[in-house]
Every structure is written in C-alpha cells, then in structure tokens.
Design a protein around this motif. Structure first.
Motif, mmCIF file in Angstrom:
data_model
loop_
_atom_site.group_PDB
_atom_site.id
_atom_site.type_symbol
_atom_site.label_atom_id
_atom_site.label_comp_id
_atom_site.label_asym_id
_atom_site.label_seq_id
_atom_site.Cartn_x
_atom_site.Cartn_y
_atom_site.Cartn_z
ATOM 1 N N THR A 20 41.638 16.554 44.019
ATOM 2 C CA THR A 20 40.445 16.839 44.815
ATOM 3 C C THR A 20 39.882 18.179 44.357
ATOM 4 O OG1 THR A 20 41.296 15.640 46.743
ATOM 5 C CG2 THR A 20 39.508 17.225 47.118
ATOM 6 N N VAL A 21 38.632 18.189 43.930
ATOM 7 C CA VAL A 21 37.946 19.418 43.531
ATOM 8 C C VAL A 21 36.848 19.676 44.544
ATOM 9 C CG1 VAL A 21 36.685 20.608 41.700
ATOM 10 C CG2 VAL A 21 38.446 18.931 41.098
ATOM 11 N N LEU A 22 36.902 20.831 45.203
ATOM 12 C CA LEU A 22 35.952 21.119 46.264
ATOM 13 C C LEU A 22 34.539 21.304 45.711
ATOM 14 C CD1 LEU A 22 38.644 21.586 47.747
ATOM 15 C CD2 LEU A 22 37.543 23.439 48.980
ATOM 16 N N ASP A 23 33.581 20.813 46.457
ATOM 17 C CA ASP A 23 32.168 20.953 46.105
ATOM 18 C C ASP A 23 31.457 21.557 47.304
ATOM 19 O OD1 ASP A 23 29.635 20.795 45.066
ATOM 20 O OD2 ASP A 23 29.434 18.629 45.342
ATOM 21 N N HIS A 24 31.399 22.882 47.327
ATOM 22 C CA HIS A 24 30.800 23.577 48.467
ATOM 23 C C HIS A 24 30.222 24.902 47.976
ATOM 24 C CE1 HIS A 24 30.349 25.575 52.336
ATOM 25 N NE2 HIS A 24 30.581 24.412 52.940
ATOM 26 N N PRO A 25 29.025 25.260 48.404
ATOM 27 C CA PRO A 25 28.399 26.491 47.904
ATOM 28 C C PRO A 25 29.192 27.749 48.228
ATOM 29 C CG PRO A 25 27.098 25.522 49.697
ATOM 30 C CD PRO A 25 28.101 24.504 49.291
ATOM 31 N N LEU A 26 29.871 27.808 49.388
ATOM 32 C CA LEU A 26 30.660 28.993 49.706
ATOM 33 C C LEU A 26 31.863 29.127 48.783
ATOM 34 C CD1 LEU A 26 30.726 29.203 53.613
ATOM 35 C CD2 LEU A 26 29.594 30.745 51.995
ATOM 36 N N VAL A 27 32.470 28.000 48.422
ATOM 37 C CA VAL A 27 33.583 28.017 47.471
ATOM 38 C C VAL A 27 33.099 28.544 46.121
ATOM 39 C CG1 VAL A 27 35.204 26.580 46.190
ATOM 40 C CG2 VAL A 27 34.861 26.193 48.637
ATOM 41 N N SER A 28 31.972 28.045 45.651
ATOM 42 C CA SER A 28 31.424 28.480 44.366
ATOM 43 C C SER A 28 31.079 29.964 44.375
ATOM 44 C CB SER A 28 30.174 27.659 44.017
ATOM 45 O OG SER A 28 30.481 26.289 43.938
ATOM 46 N N HIS A 29 30.507 30.427 45.486
ATOM 47 C CA HIS A 29 30.134 31.837 45.595
ATOM 48 C C HIS A 29 31.363 32.744 45.542
ATOM 49 C CE1 HIS A 29 28.600 35.611 47.127
ATOM 50 N NE2 HIS A 29 29.424 35.516 48.146
ATOM 51 N N LYS A 30 32.374 32.439 46.341
ATOM 52 C CA LYS A 30 33.569 33.276 46.385
ATOM 53 C C LYS A 30 34.302 33.250 45.051
ATOM 54 C CE LYS A 30 34.100 32.630 51.359
ATOM 55 N NZ LYS A 30 33.749 33.999 51.751
ATOM 56 N N LEU A 31 34.340 32.098 44.408
ATOM 57 C CA LEU A 31 34.992 31.996 43.105
ATOM 58 C C LEU A 31 34.265 32.827 42.057
ATOM 59 C CD1 LEU A 31 37.281 30.705 41.524
ATOM 60 C CD2 LEU A 31 35.811 28.730 41.114
ATOM 61 N N THR A 32 32.941 32.867 42.132
ATOM 62 C CA THR A 32 32.157 33.664 41.186
ATOM 63 C C THR A 32 32.494 35.144 41.312
ATOM 64 O OG1 THR A 32 30.341 32.077 41.205
ATOM 65 C CG2 THR A 32 29.815 34.312 40.485
ATOM 66 N N VAL A 33 32.616 35.638 42.538
ATOM 67 C CA VAL A 33 32.972 37.050 42.742
ATOM 68 C C VAL A 33 34.400 37.306 42.264
ATOM 69 C CG1 VAL A 33 33.106 38.929 44.401
ATOM 70 C CG2 VAL A 33 31.377 37.153 44.691
ATOM 71 N N LEU A 34 35.307 36.367 42.469
ATOM 72 C CA LEU A 34 36.678 36.505 41.980
ATOM 73 C C LEU A 34 36.716 36.647 40.462
ATOM 74 C CD1 LEU A 34 38.931 33.946 43.910
ATOM 75 C CD2 LEU A 34 38.964 36.425 44.067
ATOM 76 N N ARG A 35 35.876 35.914 39.776
ATOM 77 C CA ARG A 35 35.876 35.949 38.308
ATOM 78 C C ARG A 35 35.423 37.311 37.762
ATOM 79 N NH1 ARG A 35 36.469 30.761 36.195
ATOM 80 N NH2 ARG A 35 35.556 29.002 37.346
ATOM 81 N N ASP A 36 34.585 38.010 38.491
ATOM 82 C CA ASP A 36 33.996 39.258 38.008
ATOM 83 C C ASP A 36 35.086 40.294 37.747
ATOM 84 O OD1 ASP A 36 32.566 41.631 37.590
ATOM 85 O OD2 ASP A 36 31.075 41.160 39.125
ATOM 86 N N ARG A 37 35.151 40.815 36.542
ATOM 87 C CA ARG A 37 36.182 41.774 36.165
ATOM 88 C C ARG A 37 36.055 43.079 36.946
ATOM 89 N NH1 ARG A 37 35.414 43.181 29.966
ATOM 90 N NH2 ARG A 37 37.005 44.729 30.524
ATOM 91 N N GLU A 38 34.887 43.336 37.534
ATOM 92 C CA GLU A 38 34.673 44.575 38.286
ATOM 93 C C GLU A 38 35.124 44.466 39.749
ATOM 94 O OE1 GLU A 38 33.775 47.259 36.725
ATOM 95 O OE2 GLU A 38 33.566 46.108 34.864
ATOM 96 N N THR A 39 35.506 43.279 40.179
ATOM 97 C CA THR A 39 35.959 43.110 41.564
ATOM 98 C C THR A 39 37.293 43.820 41.758
ATOM 99 O OG1 THR A 39 34.812 40.989 41.791
ATOM 100 C CG2 THR A 39 36.617 41.417 43.321
ATOM 101 N N SER A 40 37.359 44.692 42.760
ATOM 102 C CA SER A 40 38.566 45.490 42.993
ATOM 103 C C SER A 40 39.681 44.634 43.589
ATOM 104 C CB SER A 40 38.247 46.648 43.941
ATOM 105 O OG SER A 40 37.901 46.144 45.225
#
Length: 211
Positions: A4-24
């Motif tokens: 099961t792969v989630l399809d939800h805009p909040l999931v995509s948004h939070k994952l995008t911030v997680l990917r950012d190397r500048e996220t503390s």
C-alpha cells in the motif's frame, strides 16, 4: 506480499520537507512522527477489534475496542525508534517490543544483536517499524525472526522504499502474507545501496552521526 502506497497531499508535503538536506534534526524527528501517524492510520485498517458496551451520559450503546492480545509494535533499532512515537500516538494501548539488527561487514549477513519480544507471538498482530526499505535485507530477516516466534499477521511501516528492496522481499518471502505500507516508492538504489532520491541516512538525521 501486499503493498500500500499512500496517496495524500499531506503525506507528500511532509515527505518533501524530510528530503530537504537543510531540515534540522528536531524538525526531522517531528515530521517523522507526524508522517508515521498518517501511515499508521492506513496500516491499522485491519486491526482486530471486538464489540464493547459503553454507557454515555444519555444511554448505553455498543462501541468498539481493540481485541486482546493487543497489537505488538516492533521498531527495528536504531532508526525505527524514531517512528515509535508516531505509531503509539495512534495506538496508545499497543505493546512495544524491540529488535536490533545490523549487517556484518565481513560476511554481509544480517545479525540480530538485541531483542526484547515475547517468546510466543502466535495470534499477535505485529507492526514492524523501519523507515528505509533499501535492499530489503534487514526487513526480510526481521520478518523471518518474527515468523520463528509464531507471528502470522505482520504489517511493515516504512517511510519510503526502493524498487529493488520490494522485489527482494517479494522473491525471498514468497507467499507470506506480509503487508507493507509506505509513503512512497523512490527511483532506485545507488552503488552504495542508498535510496535515490531518498532522504539520506534516517538514523543519522534523527539522532546525529555515531562515529
């Protein structure tokens, strides 16, 4: 194996911030907890329940309660610990076990170096937490370990996975009824078995680098 792969805009948004190397690290930990709660909502769709009578301020009605034995949540050390709070926030009455696994650099085998689990998992619903499904080796061995303890109903929660790891699980586990719930499937593994584009080493980003 069910996927099961989630399809939800909040999931995509939070994952995008997680990917950012500048996220503390503090923000990374908070986002992992929030994302895991969203993943856990889907992963627990088939959690076992039973009817229960409850008295409201107005009358008596039949409600729903988690069945016993309670679900067992098993984070794989160390990165899986960062997912535990997000899971138990959704299922606070679940029991928690721990499984420590690492790759032997000489033999490349997966070694179990720590475990705190019931001896008999027969009849238990088990939820395994591991943020990165890269080669699949650790998760495969974790599932085999739990199977040897009698677990039959296993759901794995991951932030993201590589296609190679999913293929390895499908091949190695055969017809095992394992459910894998993810935020996303990434492109591939690189030559060092890192997920691309990925988010780096989840353990290091959660807790800092250990020399």
């Amino acid at each position: 194996m069910r996927l099961t792969v989630l399809d939800h805009p909040l999931v995509s948004h939070k994952l995008t911030v997680l990917r950012d190397r500048e996220t503390s690290s503090p923000v990374f930990r908070q986002l992992v907890e929030e994302l895991v709660t969203l993943i856990a909502y889907e992963a627990t769709r088939e959690v076992r329940v039973e009817p229960i009578e409850v008295r409201t301020p107005v009358s008596t009605t039949t409600g729903t309660a988690l069945s016993t034995p309670r679900p067992l949540v098993v984070p794989i050390l160390r990165a899986g610990l960062g997912m535990l709070e997000g899971m138990t926030r959704l299922v606070p009455t679940a029991e928690v076990g721990f499984l420590g696994m690492a790759r032997n650099e000489q033999t490349l085998d997966i070694v179990t170096y720590a475990e705190r689990l019931p001896d008999d998992l027969t009849g238990r619903q088990v939820y395994v937490l591991d943020p990165m499904l890269a080669t699949g080796g650790t998760l495969i061995e974790a599932i085999r370990f739990l199977r040897r303890r009698g677990a039959q109903d296993i759901t794995c929660l991951c932030l993201l996975a590589a296609p190679e790891g999913l293929a390895a699980m499908e091949q190695e586990l055969g017809d095992d009824d394992v459910h894998v719930v993810l935020a996303t499937v990434d492109e591939r593994l690189d030559e060092n078995s890192y997920i691309v584009p990925g988010l780096g080493d989840a353990g290091d980003r959660l807790y800092g680098v250990v020399d």
